[in-house]
Design a protein around this motif. Structure first.
Motif, PDB file in Angstrom:
ATOM      1  N   TRP A  73       0.946  -1.183   0.040  1.00 16.04           N
ATOM      2  CA  TRP A  73      -0.092  -0.157   0.037  1.00 16.04           C
ATOM      3  C   TRP A  73       0.822   1.220   0.006  1.00 16.04           C
ATOM      4  N   GLY A  92      -0.677   2.935   4.691  1.00 19.33           N
ATOM      5  CA  GLY A  92       0.037   1.949   5.527  1.00 19.33           C
ATOM      6  C   GLY A  92       0.249   2.668   6.937  1.00 19.33           C
ATOM      7  N   LYS A 151      -3.318   1.894   8.415  1.00 16.12           N
ATOM      8  CA  LYS A 151      -3.613   0.577   8.765  1.00 16.12           C
ATOM      9  C   LYS A 151      -2.295  -0.065   9.298  1.00 16.12           C
ATOM     10  N   THR A 189       0.446  -0.866   8.383  1.00 15.55           N
ATOM     11  CA  THR A 189       1.649  -1.933   7.759  1.00 15.55           C
ATOM     12  C   THR A 189       1.239  -1.475   6.305  1.00 15.55           C
ATOM     13  N   PRO A 241      -0.333  -5.537   2.482  1.00 14.04           N
ATOM     14  CA  PRO A 241      -1.754  -6.110   2.942  1.00 14.04           C
ATOM     15  C   PRO A 241      -1.810  -7.632   3.353  1.00 14.04           C
ATOM     16  N   TYR A 252      -2.153  -7.366   7.219  1.00  8.34           N
ATOM     17  CA  TYR A 252      -3.070  -6.388   7.764  1.00  8.34           C
ATOM     18  C   TYR A 252      -4.071  -7.374   8.446  1.00  8.34           C
ATOM     19  N   PRO A 304      -7.012  -6.238  11.380  1.00  8.30           N
ATOM     20  CA  PRO A 304      -7.663  -5.500  11.856  1.00  8.30           C
ATOM     21  C   PRO A 304      -8.385  -6.138  13.146  1.00  8.30           C
TER      22      PRO A 304
END
Length: 51
Positions: free
Chosen positions: A27, A32, A35, A37, A40, A43, A45
């Motif tokens: 990303w 980044g 989120k 990082t 992807p 990631y 959540p």
């Protein structure tokens, strides 16, 4: 020699295992930061369950 070795204990208490990962895309830096990082694949959540 630490205290455990002096007493005859030579056990391996833990070993880290980190699987190989392939990073296929990234990303942009601003996404980044939002989120946590730029990868992807990493990631994940946090979604707490409702009580």
């Amino acid at each position: 020699m630490n205290e455990a070795q002096a007493q005859g204990f030579n056990w391996e208490l833990a070993r880290a295992y980190i699987p190989w990962q392939r990073y296929t895309e990234k990303w942009d830096p601003l996404e980044g930061l939002r989120k946590g990082t730029i990868f992807p694949e990493l990631y994940m959540p946090y979604h707490p369950t409702a009580r």
